[in-house]
Design a protein around this motif. Sequence first.
Motif, PDB file in Angstrom:
ATOM      1  N   ASP A  39       0.816  -1.207   0.000  1.00 36.68           N
ATOM      2  CA  ASP A  39       0.000   0.000   0.000  1.00 36.68           C
ATOM      3  C   ASP A  39       0.854   1.263   0.000  1.00 36.68           C
ATOM      4  O   ASP A  39       0.338   2.342  -0.221  1.00 36.68           O
ATOM      5  N   LEU A  40       2.154   1.107   0.208  1.00 41.23           N
ATOM      6  CA  LEU A  40       3.049   2.261   0.212  1.00 41.23           C
ATOM      7  C   LEU A  40       4.454   1.797  -0.136  1.00 41.23           C
ATOM      8  O   LEU A  40       4.895   0.742   0.331  1.00 41.23           O
ATOM      9  N   ARG A  41       5.117   2.575  -0.971  1.00 45.33           N
ATOM     10  CA  ARG A  41       6.503   2.271  -1.356  1.00 45.33           C
ATOM     11  C   ARG A  41       7.293   3.570  -1.267  1.00 45.33           C
ATOM     12  O   ARG A  41       6.775   4.641  -1.601  1.00 45.33           O
ATOM     13  N   ILE A  42       8.547   3.467  -0.835  1.00 42.97           N
ATOM     14  CA  ILE A  42       9.438   4.629  -0.783  1.00 42.97           C
ATOM     15  C   ILE A  42      10.731   4.234  -1.482  1.00 42.97           C
ATOM     16  O   ILE A  42      11.371   3.252  -1.108  1.00 42.97           O
ATOM     17  N   ASP A  43      11.104   5.008  -2.504  1.00 40.97           N
ATOM     18  CA  ASP A  43      12.314   4.747  -3.291  1.00 40.97           C
ATOM     19  C   ASP A  43      13.318   5.864  -3.115  1.00 40.97           C
ATOM     20  O   ASP A  43      12.943   7.027  -2.948  1.00 40.97           O
ATOM     21  N   LEU A  50      13.713  11.183  -2.065  1.00 42.06           N
ATOM     22  CA  LEU A  50      12.883  10.008  -1.837  1.00 42.06           C
ATOM     23  C   LEU A  50      11.576  10.184  -2.598  1.00 42.06           C
ATOM     24  O   LEU A  50      11.035  11.280  -2.660  1.00 42.06           O
ATOM     25  N   ASP A  51      11.085   9.113  -3.176  1.00 43.47           N
ATOM     26  CA  ASP A  51       9.783   9.125  -3.837  1.00 43.47           C
ATOM     27  C   ASP A  51       8.815   8.295  -3.009  1.00 43.47           C
ATOM     28  O   ASP A  51       9.095   7.135  -2.706  1.00 43.47           O
ATOM     29  N   VAL A  52       7.689   8.896  -2.645  1.00 46.38           N
ATOM     30  CA  VAL A  52       6.600   8.180  -1.988  1.00 46.38           C
ATOM     31  C   VAL A  52       5.672   7.719  -3.106  1.00 46.38           C
ATOM     32  O   VAL A  52       5.210   8.532  -3.912  1.00 46.38           O
ATOM     33  N   ILE A  53       5.406   6.409  -3.165  1.00 47.66           N
ATOM     34  CA  ILE A  53       4.663   5.833  -4.285  1.00 47.66           C
ATOM     35  C   ILE A  53       3.447   5.067  -3.763  1.00 47.66           C
ATOM     36  O   ILE A  53       3.578   4.241  -2.864  1.00 47.66           O
ATOM     37  N   VAL A  54       2.291   5.375  -4.342  1.00 45.89           N
ATOM     38  CA  VAL A  54       1.056   4.670  -3.991  1.00 45.89           C
ATOM     39  C   VAL A  54       0.306   4.331  -5.282  1.00 45.89           C
ATOM     40  O   VAL A  54       0.515   4.955  -6.317  1.00 45.89           O
ATOM     41  N   TRP A  55      -0.578   3.323  -5.195  1.00 46.89           N
ATOM     42  CA  TRP A  55      -1.445   3.010  -6.330  1.00 46.89           C
ATOM     43  C   TRP A  55      -2.356   4.197  -6.576  1.00 46.89           C
ATOM     44  O   TRP A  55      -2.719   4.906  -5.651  1.00 46.89           O
ATOM     45  N   SER A  56      -2.734   4.402  -7.811  1.00 42.01           N
ATOM     46  CA  SER A  56      -3.518   5.578  -8.172  1.00 42.01           C
ATOM     47  C   SER A  56      -4.860   5.212  -8.775  1.00 42.01           C
ATOM     48  O   SER A  56      -4.974   4.266  -9.540  1.00 42.01           O
ATOM     49  N   ASP A  57      -5.844   6.034  -8.434  1.00 39.98           N
ATOM     50  CA  ASP A  57      -7.117   5.951  -9.138  1.00 39.98           C
ATOM     51  C   ASP A  57      -7.394   7.294  -9.822  1.00 39.98           C
ATOM     52  O   ASP A  57      -8.502   7.597 -10.205  1.00 39.98           O
ATOM     53  N   ALA A  58      -6.331   8.098  -9.965  1.00 46.26           N
ATOM     54  CA  ALA A  58      -6.463   9.411 -10.607  1.00 46.26           C
ATOM     55  C   ALA A  58      -6.813   9.245 -12.081  1.00 46.26           C
ATOM     56  O   ALA A  58      -6.229   8.420 -12.772  1.00 46.26           O
ATOM     57  N   ALA A  59      -7.750  10.029 -12.513  1.00 50.37           N
ATOM     58  CA  ALA A  59      -8.154  10.012 -13.921  1.00 50.37           C
ATOM     59  C   ALA A  59      -7.301  11.024 -14.669  1.00 50.37           C
ATOM     60  O   ALA A  59      -7.768  12.065 -15.100  1.00 50.37           O
ATOM     61  N   ALA A  60      -6.008  10.719 -14.780  1.00 53.34           N
ATOM     62  CA  ALA A  60      -5.076  11.615 -15.458  1.00 53.34           C
ATOM     63  C   ALA A  60      -4.124  10.775 -16.303  1.00 53.34           C
ATOM     64  O   ALA A  60      -3.856   9.609 -15.991  1.00 53.34           O
ATOM     65  N   ALA A  61      -3.624  11.368 -17.365  1.00 54.36           N
ATOM     66  CA  ALA A  61      -2.720  10.669 -18.269  1.00 54.36           C
ATOM     67  C   ALA A  61      -1.367  10.433 -17.611  1.00 54.36           C
ATOM     68  O   ALA A  61      -0.935  11.209 -16.752  1.00 54.36           O
ATOM     69  N   SER A  62      -0.710   9.361 -18.021  1.00 54.74           N
ATOM     70  CA  SER A  62       0.631   9.069 -17.532  1.00 54.74           C
ATOM     71  C   SER A  62       1.535  10.271 -17.819  1.00 54.74           C
ATOM     72  O   SER A  62       1.489  10.849 -18.896  1.00 54.74           O
TER      73      SER A  62
END
Length: 160
Positions: A39-43, A50-62
């Motif tokens: 549910d959460l990733r940090i790179d 650092l990048d905080v990364i989560v799954w998205s449901d945003a209706a936006a283009a890559s």
Amino acid sequence: MLYAIFLMMAAASPPPFAWVTYIPGESIIHGIAETDSRDLRIDCTTGGRLDVIVWSDAAAASGSTVPVVLKANGKSYRVPAVVFDGDMPQLVAPVAANHPFIRALLRGQSVSVNNNAPAPGAGAAQHLKPLIAACKKSCAGATPARRRPLPGLRFRRARR
């Protein structure tokens, strides 16, 4: 009989989410080790960021930039994130290692992104500290131009 059913159910249930090192020196996750179930990733990324990364449901283009809200210590911080289409869309929000969201995890406090369920901070520090150290080490050889923050990435608290 009931005991046998209980054992079968326990064996069938997935392991609980926990903080794990996904790729040593590069990435940690709150999820299940050696899977994409998280549910959460940090790179650690270029320049020690650092990048905080989560799954998205945003209706936006890559590649689009959308605001996300990082929540820690009862406060909300609006930061820009880039939509990334992989096998599933993700939001990638760059933050500094001293951002309140990261500091909360280092103190073992729960955090959340947007309206997602909170990720517990317990156990995060033992994986996050080595990630930050590796990130800083990779940044040490960077030229001053690479260490500057990217333009337009200013971190503000979200308005309530």
